[in-house]
Scaffold this active site. Structure first.
Site, PDB file in Angstrom:
ATOM      1  N   ARG A  11       0.822  -1.211   0.000  1.00 49.57           N
ATOM      2  CA  ARG A  11       0.000   0.000   0.000  1.00 49.57           C
ATOM      3  C   ARG A  11       0.854   1.258   0.000  1.00 49.57           C
ATOM      4  NH1 ARG A  11      -4.409  -2.313   4.364  1.00 49.57           N
ATOM      5  NH2 ARG A  11      -5.066  -4.044   3.047  1.00 49.57           N
ATOM      6  N   SER A  12       2.161   1.081  -0.134  1.00 46.69           N
ATOM      7  CA  SER A  12       3.053   2.234  -0.135  1.00 46.69           C
ATOM      8  C   SER A  12       2.735   3.240  -1.243  1.00 46.69           C
ATOM      9  CB  SER A  12       4.511   1.769  -0.239  1.00 46.69           C
ATOM     10  OG  SER A  12       4.920   1.155   0.965  1.00 46.69           O
ATOM     11  N   LYS A  61      16.287  -6.357   1.764  1.00 49.50           N
ATOM     12  CA  LYS A  61      16.808  -5.321   2.657  1.00 49.50           C
ATOM     13  C   LYS A  61      18.304  -5.446   2.940  1.00 49.50           C
ATOM     14  CE  LYS A  61      12.360  -4.318   4.771  1.00 49.50           C
ATOM     15  NZ  LYS A  61      11.573  -4.184   6.016  1.00 49.50           N
ATOM     16  N   ASP A  75      12.890   1.318   9.496  1.00 48.12           N
ATOM     17  CA  ASP A  75      12.067   0.269  10.113  1.00 48.12           C
ATOM     18  C   ASP A  75      12.184   0.278  11.631  1.00 48.12           C
ATOM     19  OD1 ASP A  75      10.835  -0.880   7.893  1.00 48.12           O
ATOM     20  OD2 ASP A  75      12.490  -2.253   7.510  1.00 48.12           O
ATOM     21  N   GLY A 134      11.369 -14.819  12.850  1.00 47.27           N
ATOM     22  CA  GLY A 134      11.951 -14.490  11.555  1.00 47.27           C
ATOM     23  C   GLY A 134      13.386 -14.025  11.706  1.00 47.27           C
ATOM     24  N   ASN A 144      13.546 -18.821  13.938  1.00 47.86           N
ATOM     25  CA  ASN A 144      13.419 -18.790  12.479  1.00 47.86           C
ATOM     26  C   ASN A 144      13.312 -20.216  11.971  1.00 47.86           C
ATOM     27  OD1 ASN A 144      13.475 -17.239   9.936  1.00 47.86           O
ATOM     28  ND2 ASN A 144      15.338 -18.400   9.540  1.00 47.86           N
ATOM     29  N   THR A 202      14.803 -21.485   9.575  1.00 48.54           N
ATOM     30  CA  THR A 202      16.156 -21.970   9.285  1.00 48.54           C
ATOM     31  C   THR A 202      17.011 -21.743  10.526  1.00 48.54           C
ATOM     32  OG1 THR A 202      15.892 -21.340   6.965  1.00 48.54           O
ATOM     33  CG2 THR A 202      18.129 -21.807   7.732  1.00 48.54           C
ATOM     34  N   ARG A 259      20.425 -19.744  10.395  1.00 50.72           N
ATOM     35  CA  ARG A 259      20.276 -18.304  10.173  1.00 50.72           C
ATOM     36  C   ARG A 259      19.885 -17.604  11.487  1.00 50.72           C
ATOM     37  NH1 ARG A 259      19.650 -14.910   5.778  1.00 50.72           N
ATOM     38  NH2 ARG A 259      18.221 -13.143   6.025  1.00 50.72           N
ATOM     39  N   GLY A 284       0.586  -4.058  11.092  1.00 53.38           N
ATOM     40  CA  GLY A 284       1.698  -3.664  10.242  1.00 53.38           C
ATOM     41  C   GLY A 284       1.486  -2.343   9.536  1.00 53.38           C
TER      42      GLY A 284
END
Length: 264
Positions: A15-16, A66, A103, A124, A148, A150, A153, A230
């Site tokens: 929606r940016s 990012k 952020d 995450g 996460n 993984t 990570r 968010g």
């Protein structure tokens, strides 16, 4: 025409453009325009480096670019370097690219409670998770847990930010994964949390946003938890990006109205 945009993969849900174009109109910047830039990972760096000659002043960066955004920049803020990821790129007149991360301050601005001396669970390990971990540390969180899908990570990120690896009951729970982004029926059961633990006294934050709210937020709210959509983080970080590009104070009320109108 001065152009702005948001790079992501996928990015059609963003929606940016609606938010930023409403802000540009409010500011009377009729020769500015903000657009979607769907970029698969293998085309990201090459494409971003070619945007300045096309009239772009800057871009926002979202999943999954990012960390790559910071890597391609010629210069970066201390915040972006400390986080290890960037969500805002600015194309300077001399051809260099400047990276920032809005952020982290956006997350803290949207959070409806102090994180000081609180426990937190971050789900995450991507660029958004890095920003949230940094923000929580800066805000004085007592203990931070990280999970996460993984494990390797997650372990590397936990070591970098001084977090504990694994899941634990926490005062603040933050979902930075893409669970629920592509499929509205995808449930937070793909995450290692129990609905009954997301009740009164807990604040649940979902970086994903959907019409009517995500299943994670709706369940937590029904259980009595405080929730942060968010969209609030989107507005806060977007306002900071817009101010960097335009040098003007962002009309955050117009930006919020633009994204919440479409959510009804």
């Amino acid at each position: 025409m001065i152009r702005l945009g948001v790079c992501g993969w996928p990015v059609a849900h963003s929606r940016s453009p609606r938010m930023h174009n409403a802000a540009l109109a409010q500011l009377g910047l009729d020769d500015w325009h903000y657009q979607l830039l769907p970029l698969p990972p293998h085309l990201f760096t090459e494409t971003v480096k070619a945007l300045k000659p096309l009239g772009f002043r800057g871009v926002n960066v979202t999943i999954p670019h990012k960390e790559q955004a910071l890597a391609l920049a010629d210069e970066a803020t201390e915040t972006a370097r400390a986080i290890g990821a960037a969500n805002t790129l600015t194309f300077n007149d001399d051809g260099t690219i400047h990276a920032d991360n809005t952020d982290a301050p956006g997350f803290l601005a949207a959070l409806n409670r102090s994180a000081y001396d609180k426990t937190a669970l971050v789900l995450g390990a991507g660029g958004s998770a890095r920003a949230v971990l940094y923000a929580l540390k800066q805000a004085g969180a007592k203990e931070i847990h990280l999970w996460n899908r993984t494990p390797a990570r997650a372990q590397a990120l936990a070591e970098e930010f001084g977090a504990s690896l694994g899941v634990a009951t926490a005062d603040i729970v933050v979902n930075t994964t893409s669970v629920g982004l592509r499929d509205p029926e995808e449930t937070f059961k793909a995450l290692p949390i129990v609905a009954d633990e997301l009740g009164a006294g807990c604040t649940v934050v979902d970086m994903v946003y959907r019409n009517g709210g995500t299943l994670l937020l709706n369940t937590a709210k029904a259980n009595g938890a405080d929730v942060v959509d968010g969209l609030e983080i989107l507005v806060a970080q977007g306002a900071a990006s817009l101010e960097r590009w335009t040098g003007r104070t962002a009309p955050d009320k117009a930006m919020r109205e633009a994204v919440t109108d479409i959510a009804r």
